[in-house]
Design an enzyme around this catalytic site. Structure first.
Site, PDB file in Angstrom:
ATOM      1  N   HIS A 182       0.872  -1.179   0.000  1.00  0.00           N
ATOM      2  CA  HIS A 182       0.000   0.000   0.000  1.00  0.00           C
ATOM      3  C   HIS A 182       0.908   1.228   0.000  1.00  0.00           C
ATOM      4  O   HIS A 182       1.731   1.393   0.907  1.00  0.00           O
ATOM      5  CB  HIS A 182      -0.919   0.010   1.217  1.00  0.00           C
ATOM      6  CG  HIS A 182      -1.892   1.146   1.179  1.00  0.00           C
ATOM      7  ND1 HIS A 182      -3.179   1.013   0.708  1.00  0.00           N
ATOM      8  CD2 HIS A 182      -1.726   2.454   1.507  1.00  0.00           C
ATOM      9  CE1 HIS A 182      -3.774   2.188   0.760  1.00  0.00           C
ATOM     10  NE2 HIS A 182      -2.920   3.083   1.242  1.00  0.00           N
ATOM     11  N   CYS A 183       0.756   2.082  -1.014  1.00  0.00           N
ATOM     12  CA  CYS A 183       1.671   3.224  -1.139  1.00  0.00           C
ATOM     13  C   CYS A 183       0.989   4.496  -0.619  1.00  0.00           C
ATOM     14  O   CYS A 183       0.014   4.964  -1.212  1.00  0.00           O
ATOM     15  CB  CYS A 183       2.073   3.401  -2.600  1.00  0.00           C
ATOM     16  SG  CYS A 183       3.220   4.766  -2.817  1.00  0.00           S
ATOM     17  N   PRO A 184       1.494   5.095   0.477  1.00  0.00           N
ATOM     18  CA  PRO A 184       0.870   6.329   0.975  1.00  0.00           C
ATOM     19  C   PRO A 184       1.054   7.502   0.021  1.00  0.00           C
ATOM     20  O   PRO A 184       0.233   8.409  -0.024  1.00  0.00           O
ATOM     21  CB  PRO A 184       1.592   6.583   2.303  1.00  0.00           C
ATOM     22  CG  PRO A 184       2.844   5.800   2.237  1.00  0.00           C
ATOM     23  CD  PRO A 184       2.613   4.652   1.310  1.00  0.00           C
ATOM     24  N   ASN A 187      -1.750   7.098  -2.187  1.00  0.00           N
ATOM     25  CA  ASN A 187      -3.003   6.905  -1.455  1.00  0.00           C
ATOM     26  C   ASN A 187      -3.802   5.783  -2.109  1.00  0.00           C
ATOM     27  O   ASN A 187      -5.019   5.861  -2.265  1.00  0.00           O
ATOM     28  CB  ASN A 187      -3.817   8.215  -1.425  1.00  0.00           C
ATOM     29  CG  ASN A 187      -4.961   8.142  -0.435  1.00  0.00           C
ATOM     30  OD1 ASN A 187      -4.896   7.390   0.541  1.00  0.00           O
ATOM     31  ND2 ASN A 187      -6.018   8.890  -0.688  1.00  0.00           N
ATOM     32  N   ASN A 188      -3.096   4.758  -2.514  1.00  0.00           N
ATOM     33  CA  ASN A 188      -3.707   3.643  -3.247  1.00  0.00           C
ATOM     34  C   ASN A 188      -2.844   2.401  -3.047  1.00  0.00           C
ATOM     35  O   ASN A 188      -1.652   2.506  -2.745  1.00  0.00           O
ATOM     36  CB  ASN A 188      -3.739   4.004  -4.742  1.00  0.00           C
ATOM     37  CG  ASN A 188      -4.713   3.160  -5.518  1.00  0.00           C
ATOM     38  OD1 ASN A 188      -5.436   2.335  -4.946  1.00  0.00           O
ATOM     39  ND2 ASN A 188      -4.750   3.356  -6.820  1.00  0.00           N
TER      40      ASN A 188
END
Ligand SMILES: [Zn+2]
Ligand SMILES: [Zn+2]
Length: 375
Positions: A182-184, A187-188
């Site tokens: 999950h890549c901050p 945001n996805n």
């Protein structure tokens, strides 16, 4: 002494007698307590028991509150991180257009201006396109009905079938096909349908930052020297103002435009070189993973499985690896030679190979079936 010992043994005998009588006539709830204890132990074991349960599972359970906190913070700050990426990238682009481009046009020879113009704009388009696609493309989710997929396990959080390479994202709170992480900053989740966009964004952003840092090296040192000179002049001016009685004239100052120009150049260069280092390291790590045909999550699982099989004197082979070049072709969606240009070097919205629900696996031994189930 003897009397004391006699009294103690008499009291103990009496207590034991009372306990036995209580048990026989069900005065004491010992049976109930024992049954409750057995029931609780059964519940706990049925909840936690798994053939893969080990020290890592116990540690995971202990750190569950920390994970919960990190998940929630990442979810709340996702929008802030995306805004930060857009603001920082736009600020560097603005500095290049407003401060550097007029200077380049005035001082550089025409072939160099042409090269910078073409390369810079191509790189910028690739960054913007892949970032936009990475944040707006859904990573891919498994369908809820059992009939559509060849599920290899059940997600204990969604209570739904989970295809191979699918993992549950605790931040998105759902299962993601071929989940990488999950890549901050997006945001996805990075999964089957946006993995290529994520990697291409990292690649082109790193290339852009290296390009800016290398081509702006001389400008950065000039601006840095000018800022140092500015500080010296400010000191001198202070001294002259303090000793005005001697009739000295204060030293000249930099104009606002000059100060803003030098500071902007230093800011852009420091930002670009820092991002080039940090994102470059991440990009190299993902390059290694893609070459091996693994996702970030599978890297951990495969490493464990490799160690397990090594102890048995067996060799682990990743069932989803088609060889280094094959892995890259599958990942980038290259089916013909011209696709290296049209699908890799130019913006392309082609979907990845397959639905993400079923995977062609290279032949594997019976020992590796457990690895496939774990993946
Ligand atoms: Zn799930
Ligand atoms: Zn997620």
């Amino acid at each position: 002494m003897r009397t004391r010992r006699w009294i103690f043994s008499a009291v103990m005998r009496l207590l034991l007698r009372c306990l036995r009588i209580g048990q026989r006539h069900r005065f004491w709830p010992t049976q109930k307590v024992w049954q409750l204890w057995l029931y609780g132990r059964l519940c706990l074991r049925s909840l936690l028991y798994n053939s893969f349960t080990d020290s890592d599972t116990a540690l995971d359970a202990l750190f569950e509150p920390v994970y919960w906190l990190v998940d929630h913070i990442t979810r709340w700050f996702g929008v802030v991180f995306v805004a930060l990426v857009i603001i920082l990238t736009s600020s560097v682009v603005c500095i290049v257009y407003v401060c550097l481009l007029p200077l380049i046009l005035r001082t550089y020879p025409l072939p160099w201006v042409f090269w910078h113009f073409i390369y810079g704009h191509w790189n910028l388009v690739m960054i913007v396109f892949h970032y936009y696609m990475a944040i707006t493309t859904q990573p891919g989710y498994p369908p809820q009905s059992k009939s559509d997929i060849a599920a290899v396990s059940i997600c204990r959080k969604c209570i739904a079938p989970k295809p191979a390479r699918t993992h549950h994202c605790s931040i998105c709170n759902r299962c993601v096909l071929k989940m990488d992480h999950h890549c901050p900053w997006l945001n996805n989740c990075v999964g089957h349908f946006n993995h290529r966009y994520f990697f291409s964004f990292c690649l082109f952003m790193t290339m852009g930052c290296i390009y800016s840092s290398v081509s702006g090296w001389d400008m950065f040192w000039e601006a840095y020297a000018a800022i140092e000179k500015m500080k010296l002049l400010a000191k001198e001016r202070l001294q002259v103002t303090a000793n005005q009685t001697y009739g000295q004239t204060p030293p000249p100052t930099f104009t606002f435009q000059e100060r803003a120009f030098h500071k902007s150049v230093v800011y852009a260069w420091v930002l670009c070189s820092s991002v080039a280092l940090a994102l470059g390291a991440l990009m190299i790590w993902h390059t290694v993973l893609i070459t091996r045909g693994e996702t970030s999550i599978e890297r951990h699982i495969n490493r464990k499985e490799k160690r397990r099989l090594q102890k048995k004197g067996k060799v682990f082979r990743n069932p989803y690896s088609y060889g280094p070049l094959g892995n890259w072709k599958v990942f980038l969606g290259v089916e013909r030679k011209r696709h290296w240009v049209t699908r890799v070097l130019l913006p392309s919205t082609h979907p990845p190979k397959g639905s993400g629900l079923n995977w062609d696996t290279t032949p594997y031994g019976p020992e590796q079936k457990t690895a496939l189930l774990a993946i």
